[in-house]
Design a protein around this motif. Structure first.
Motif, PDB file in Angstrom:
ATOM      1  N   ARG A  30       0.829  -1.209   0.000  1.00 51.77           N
ATOM      2  CA  ARG A  30       0.000   0.000   0.000  1.00 51.77           C
ATOM      3  C   ARG A  30       0.866   1.262   0.000  1.00 51.77           C
ATOM      4  NH1 ARG A  30      -1.281   3.493   3.576  1.00 51.77           N
ATOM      5  NH2 ARG A  30      -0.531   2.277   5.326  1.00 51.77           N
ATOM      6  N   LEU A  31       1.919   1.246   0.832  1.00 52.76           N
ATOM      7  CA  LEU A  31       2.813   2.404   0.891  1.00 52.76           C
ATOM      8  C   LEU A  31       3.481   2.661  -0.455  1.00 52.76           C
ATOM      9  CD1 LEU A  31       4.496   1.772   4.358  1.00 52.76           C
ATOM     10  CD2 LEU A  31       2.909   3.609   3.781  1.00 52.76           C
ATOM     11  N   TYR A  32       3.881   1.574  -1.135  1.00 56.20           N
ATOM     12  CA  TYR A  32       4.539   1.723  -2.435  1.00 56.20           C
ATOM     13  C   TYR A  32       3.553   2.233  -3.481  1.00 56.20           C
ATOM     14  CZ  TYR A  32       7.471   0.831  -6.460  1.00 56.20           C
ATOM     15  OH  TYR A  32       8.204   0.980  -7.598  1.00 56.20           O
ATOM     16  N   LYS A  33       2.372   1.621  -3.554  1.00 53.24           N
ATOM     17  CA  LYS A  33       1.383   2.022  -4.559  1.00 53.24           C
ATOM     18  C   LYS A  33       0.931   3.462  -4.376  1.00 53.24           C
ATOM     19  CE  LYS A  33      -0.680  -2.392  -5.789  1.00 53.24           C
ATOM     20  NZ  LYS A  33      -1.898  -3.214  -5.766  1.00 53.24           N
ATOM     21  N   ASN A  34       0.771   3.900  -3.149  1.00 51.47           N
ATOM     22  CA  ASN A  34       0.272   5.250  -2.873  1.00 51.47           C
ATOM     23  C   ASN A  34       1.377   6.286  -2.734  1.00 51.47           C
ATOM     24  OD1 ASN A  34      -2.359   4.262  -2.838  1.00 51.47           O
ATOM     25  ND2 ASN A  34      -2.293   3.847  -0.653  1.00 51.47           N
ATOM     26  N   GLY A  35       2.627   5.850  -2.702  1.00 49.84           N
ATOM     27  CA  GLY A  35       3.729   6.774  -2.471  1.00 49.84           C
ATOM     28  C   GLY A  35       4.154   7.532  -3.707  1.00 49.84           C
ATOM     29  N   ASP A  36       4.748   8.700  -3.498  1.00 43.42           N
ATOM     30  CA  ASP A  36       5.330   9.449  -4.607  1.00 43.42           C
ATOM     31  C   ASP A  36       6.683   8.833  -4.965  1.00 43.42           C
ATOM     32  OD1 ASP A  36       6.950  10.233  -2.511  1.00 43.42           O
ATOM     33  OD2 ASP A  36       6.498  12.368  -2.658  1.00 43.42           O
ATOM     34  N   ILE A  37       7.368   9.393  -5.927  1.00 46.87           N
ATOM     35  CA  ILE A  37       8.625   8.822  -6.411  1.00 46.87           C
ATOM     36  C   ILE A  37       9.678   8.774  -5.306  1.00 46.87           C
ATOM     37  CG2 ILE A  37       9.570  10.989  -7.316  1.00 46.87           C
ATOM     38  CD1 ILE A  37       9.913   7.519  -8.940  1.00 46.87           C
ATOM     39  N   VAL A  38       9.689   9.754  -4.424  1.00 46.44           N
ATOM     40  CA  VAL A  38      10.660   9.774  -3.332  1.00 46.44           C
ATOM     41  C   VAL A  38      10.399   8.606  -2.377  1.00 46.44           C
ATOM     42  CG1 VAL A  38      11.482  11.097  -1.345  1.00 46.44           C
ATOM     43  CG2 VAL A  38      11.019  12.257  -3.505  1.00 46.44           C
ATOM     44  N   LYS A  39       9.127   8.371  -2.034  1.00 45.25           N
ATOM     45  CA  LYS A  39       8.772   7.275  -1.140  1.00 45.25           C
ATOM     46  C   LYS A  39       9.116   5.931  -1.789  1.00 45.25           C
ATOM     47  CE  LYS A  39       7.320   7.267   2.362  1.00 45.25           C
ATOM     48  NZ  LYS A  39       8.091   7.172   3.618  1.00 45.25           N
ATOM     49  N   LYS A  40       8.851   5.800  -3.092  1.00 46.75           N
ATOM     50  CA  LYS A  40       9.169   4.553  -3.797  1.00 46.75           C
ATOM     51  C   LYS A  40      10.671   4.301  -3.791  1.00 46.75           C
ATOM     52  CE  LYS A  40       5.011   4.459  -6.515  1.00 46.75           C
ATOM     53  NZ  LYS A  40       4.346   4.438  -7.768  1.00 46.75           N
ATOM     54  N   ARG A  41      11.460   5.336  -3.990  1.00 48.84           N
ATOM     55  CA  ARG A  41      12.918   5.181  -3.945  1.00 48.84           C
ATOM     56  C   ARG A  41      13.384   4.772  -2.547  1.00 48.84           C
ATOM     57  NH1 ARG A  41      15.665   9.906  -7.661  1.00 48.84           N
ATOM     58  NH2 ARG A  41      14.754   9.197  -9.610  1.00 48.84           N
ATOM     59  N   GLU A  42      12.767   5.343  -1.520  1.00 47.58           N
ATOM     60  CA  GLU A  42      13.120   4.975  -0.147  1.00 47.58           C
ATOM     61  C   GLU A  42      12.817   3.505   0.112  1.00 47.58           C
ATOM     62  OE1 GLU A  42      10.941   7.524   2.463  1.00 47.58           O
ATOM     63  OE2 GLU A  42      12.198   9.262   2.050  1.00 47.58           O
ATOM     64  N   ILE A  43      11.664   3.033  -0.351  1.00 49.28           N
ATOM     65  CA  ILE A  43      11.288   1.637  -0.138  1.00 49.28           C
ATOM     66  C   ILE A  43      12.236   0.710  -0.883  1.00 49.28           C
ATOM     67  CG2 ILE A  43       9.505  -0.087  -0.611  1.00 49.28           C
ATOM     68  CD1 ILE A  43       7.437   2.185  -0.058  1.00 49.28           C
ATOM     69  N   ILE A  44      12.488   1.002  -2.156  1.00 53.89           N
ATOM     70  CA  ILE A  44      13.393   0.154  -2.941  1.00 53.89           C
ATOM     71  C   ILE A  44      14.798   0.200  -2.351  1.00 53.89           C
ATOM     72  CG2 ILE A  44      14.491  -0.124  -5.191  1.00 53.89           C
ATOM     73  CD1 ILE A  44      11.831   0.899  -6.408  1.00 53.89           C
ATOM     74  N   GLY A  45      15.236   1.388  -1.944  1.00 50.29           N
ATOM     75  CA  GLY A  45      16.563   1.520  -1.355  1.00 50.29           C
ATOM     76  C   GLY A  45      16.713   0.769  -0.046  1.00 50.29           C
ATOM     77  N   SER A  46      15.616   0.618   0.693  1.00 48.87           N
ATOM     78  CA  SER A  46      15.703  -0.137   1.944  1.00 48.87           C
ATOM     79  C   SER A  46      15.761  -1.641   1.686  1.00 48.87           C
ATOM     80  CB  SER A  46      14.508   0.194   2.852  1.00 48.87           C
ATOM     81  OG  SER A  46      13.312  -0.329   2.325  1.00 48.87           O
ATOM     82  N   ILE A  47      15.228  -2.072   0.543  1.00 47.21           N
ATOM     83  CA  ILE A  47      15.271  -3.485   0.187  1.00 47.21           C
ATOM     84  C   ILE A  47      16.615  -3.834  -0.455  1.00 47.21           C
ATOM     85  CG2 ILE A  47      14.231  -5.269  -1.268  1.00 47.21           C
ATOM     86  CD1 ILE A  47      11.562  -3.698  -0.936  1.00 47.21           C
ATOM     87  N   TYR A  48      17.099  -2.962  -1.341  1.00 47.91           N
ATOM     88  CA  TYR A  48      18.363  -3.169  -2.050  1.00 47.91           C
ATOM     89  C   TYR A  48      19.300  -2.002  -1.743  1.00 47.91           C
ATOM     90  CZ  TYR A  48      15.439  -6.323  -4.774  1.00 47.91           C
ATOM     91  OH  TYR A  48      14.592  -7.307  -5.157  1.00 47.91           O
ATOM     92  N   PRO A  49      19.873  -1.941  -0.538  1.00 45.72           N
ATOM     93  CA  PRO A  49      20.655  -0.765  -0.148  1.00 45.72           C
ATOM     94  C   PRO A  49      22.025  -0.650  -0.815  1.00 45.72           C
ATOM     95  CG  PRO A  49      20.744  -2.403   1.571  1.00 45.72           C
ATOM     96  CD  PRO A  49      19.769  -2.907   0.534  1.00 45.72           C
ATOM     97  N   GLU A  50      22.562  -1.722  -1.344  1.00 48.26           N
ATOM     98  CA  GLU A  50      23.916  -1.682  -1.857  1.00 48.26           C
ATOM     99  C   GLU A  50      23.965  -1.184  -3.299  1.00 48.26           C
ATOM    100  OE1 GLU A  50      21.889  -5.340  -2.407  1.00 48.26           O
ATOM    101  OE2 GLU A  50      22.680  -4.706  -0.503  1.00 48.26           O
ATOM    102  N   ASN A  51      24.490   0.003  -3.484  1.00 55.10           N
ATOM    103  CA  ASN A  51      24.751   0.583  -4.793  1.00 55.10           C
ATOM    104  C   ASN A  51      23.543   0.605  -5.716  1.00 55.10           C
ATOM    105  OD1 ASN A  51      27.492   0.983  -4.106  1.00 55.10           O
ATOM    106  ND2 ASN A  51      27.910  -1.146  -4.568  1.00 55.10           N
ATOM    107  N   LEU A  52      22.403   1.019  -5.223  1.00 48.35           N
ATOM    108  CA  LEU A  52      21.203   1.127  -6.032  1.00 48.35           C
ATOM    109  C   LEU A  52      21.337   2.327  -6.957  1.00 48.35           C
ATOM    110  CD1 LEU A  52      18.315  -0.001  -6.470  1.00 48.35           C
ATOM    111  CD2 LEU A  52      17.553   1.751  -4.885  1.00 48.35           C
ATOM    112  N   THR A  53      21.068   2.117  -8.250  1.00 54.42           N
ATOM    113  CA  THR A  53      21.177   3.184  -9.233  1.00 54.42           C
ATOM    114  C   THR A  53      19.852   3.336  -9.964  1.00 54.42           C
ATOM    115  OG1 THR A  53      23.514   2.685  -9.566  1.00 54.42           O
ATOM    116  CG2 THR A  53      22.438   3.989 -11.256  1.00 54.42           C
ATOM    117  N   ILE A  54      19.323   4.535  -9.971  1.00 52.62           N
ATOM    118  CA  ILE A  54      18.125   4.852 -10.739  1.00 52.62           C
ATOM    119  C   ILE A  54      18.568   5.896 -11.755  1.00 52.62           C
ATOM    120  CG2 ILE A  54      15.784   5.768 -10.662  1.00 52.62           C
ATOM    121  CD1 ILE A  54      15.695   4.856  -7.705  1.00 52.62           C
ATOM    122  N   ASP A  55      18.600   5.510 -13.045  1.00 54.69           N
ATOM    123  CA  ASP A  55      19.187   6.383 -14.053  1.00 54.69           C
ATOM    124  C   ASP A  55      18.178   7.019 -15.003  1.00 54.69           C
ATOM    125  OD1 ASP A  55      18.442   4.284 -15.660  1.00 54.69           O
ATOM    126  OD2 ASP A  55      20.470   3.641 -16.117  1.00 54.69           O
TER     127      ASP A  55
END
Length: 65
Positions: A30-55
């Motif tokens: 729910r947090l991911y679906k309703n979140g803005d791009i910043v929230k989505k990046r925070e969620i993905i970054g917490s799952i894959y914290p090592e060298n995550l790149t969004i280009d």
């Protein structure tokens, strides 16, 4: 060594931390679906914290060594 032995730390509320973590995990979709791009990046970054790149074209993590 005397300073380390004399420092007093507040007790950690493991039950509270566990409950908060479980609530966040149960609401992750729910947090991911309703979140803005910043929230989505925070969620993905917490799952894959090592060298995550969004280009702008995709999301990738560093290759396993």
């Amino acid at each position: 060594m005397g300073k380390l032995a004399s420092s007093i730390q507040a007790p950690v509320d493991f039950d509270g931390l566990l409950n908060t973590g479980l609530q966040n995990l149960m609401n992750l979709e729910r947090l991911y679906k309703n979140g803005d791009i910043v929230k989505k990046r925070e969620i993905i970054g917490s799952i894959y914290p090592e060298n995550l790149t969004i280009d702008g074209f995709g999301v990738r993590t560093a290759p396993a060594e």
